[in-house]
Write a protein that holds these residues in place. Structure first.
Motif, short mmCIF file in Angstrom:
data_model
loop_
_atom_site.label_atom_id
_atom_site.label_comp_id
_atom_site.label_asym_id
_atom_site.label_seq_id
_atom_site.Cartn_x
_atom_site.Cartn_y
_atom_site.Cartn_z
N UNK A 235 0.76 -1.27 0.19
CA UNK A 235 -0.07 0.12 -0.16
C UNK A 235 1.02 1.21 -0.21
N UNK A 236 2.07 1.07 0.82
CA UNK A 236 2.98 2.62 0.78
C UNK A 236 3.61 2.62 -0.48
N UNK A 237 3.68 1.82 -1.42
CA UNK A 237 4.25 1.78 -2.61
C UNK A 237 3.64 2.66 -3.92
N UNK A 238 2.23 2.74 -3.53
CA UNK A 238 1.00 3.44 -4.41
C UNK A 238 0.77 4.95 -3.93
N UNK A 239 0.51 5.70 -5.00
CA UNK A 239 0.25 7.12 -4.70
C UNK A 239 -0.72 7.41 -5.57
N UNK A 240 -1.83 8.28 -5.16
CA UNK A 240 -2.98 8.71 -5.97
C UNK A 240 -2.72 10.25 -5.83
N UNK A 241 -2.54 10.85 -7.18
CA UNK A 241 -2.61 12.10 -7.16
C UNK A 241 -3.80 12.87 -8.16
N UNK A 242 -4.41 14.00 -7.65
CA UNK A 242 -5.42 14.83 -8.45
C UNK A 242 -4.79 16.03 -8.65
N UNK A 243 -4.63 16.32 -10.05
CA UNK A 243 -4.11 17.66 -10.53
C UNK A 243 -5.17 18.16 -11.45
N UNK A 244 -5.98 19.21 -10.85
CA UNK A 244 -6.99 19.61 -11.83
C UNK A 244 -8.23 18.71 -12.17
N UNK A 245 -8.34 18.12 -13.26
CA UNK A 245 -9.23 17.15 -13.83
C UNK A 245 -8.65 15.63 -14.30
N UNK A 246 -7.31 15.57 -13.73
CA UNK A 246 -6.67 14.29 -14.18
C UNK A 246 -5.95 13.41 -12.61
N UNK A 247 -6.68 12.34 -12.50
CA UNK A 247 -6.14 11.58 -11.69
C UNK A 247 -4.99 10.50 -12.09
#
Length: 142
Positions: free
Chosen positions: A58-70
Motif C-alpha cells: 500500500x505504501x508503494x502506491x500514490x494517488x494524485x489529483x491535478x485539476x481534472x486528472x487522477x
C-alpha cells in the motif's frame, strides 16, 4: 454515458503502429510493463475503478489529483544478495517495477473519492458530480 475516466496516452493509428504490431507478433500480445489493467464500471451514482497492482505494498502506491486528472503511480524494488563466506556474490538479483496511469475525472466529485488496496487490487470509488440546478432569479428593472 461515461465520457470521463478515460486513460490518457492512448493513441490511434499512426506511423509507429507498424512497429507496435511487430512487437506484439514477435513477443506476444501482452500488456506493456509500465501499465496496469484497470476495470471501470458505472454504478449509477458513482464509478468504481479496480486496478491490478500485484506485488506492491500500500505504501508503494500514490494517488494524485491535478485539476481534472487522477494519476495512479506505483513503484517498488527488491534486492536479494547471497554471498559466500568470503563475501563474494553467489547470486544477486534485483527487481524493479513501476506503473503509472492517468484518468480524466472531470465528472467526478474529487473531494469524495475513497480508495482501498487489498490482495493486489486497488479499488477506488469515484462519486459522480451532482448536476447543478439552473439558477433562477428575478432581475430588477431600473
Amino acid at each position: 454515458m461515461m465520457y470521463g475516466l478515460t486513460p490518457f496516452g492512448r493513441t490511434g493509428f499512426g506511423l509507429w503502429d507498424a512497429f507496435n504490431d511487430f512487437d506484439k507478433n514477435f513477443f506476444g500480445d501482452s500488456m506493456p510493463i509500465n501499465s496496469c489493467r484497470t476495470d471501470i464500471r458505472d454504478d449509477g451514482d458513482k464509478y468504481v475503478m479496480e486496478s491490478e497492482l500485484p506485488g506492491f505494498e500500500k505504501e508503494d502506491i500514490k494517488l494524485d489529483i491535478n485539476g481534472t486528472q487522477l494519476t495512479i503511480a506505483a513503484e517498488h524494488s527488491t534486492n536479494s544478495d547471497e554471498k559466500d563466506e568470503k563475501g563474494n556474490y553467489i547470486r544477486r538479483e534485483r527487481t524493479f517495477g513501476s506503473y503509472k496511469r492517468s484518468f480524466d475525472v472531470s465528472d467526478v466529485d474529487t473531494e469524495a473519492i475513497s480508495a482501498a488496496y487489498k490482495n493486489g487490487i486497488l479499488t477506488l470509488e469515484l462519486p459522480k458530480k451532482k448536476p447543478e440546478e439552473p439558477v433562477s432569479k428575478r432581475l430588477e428593472i431600473k
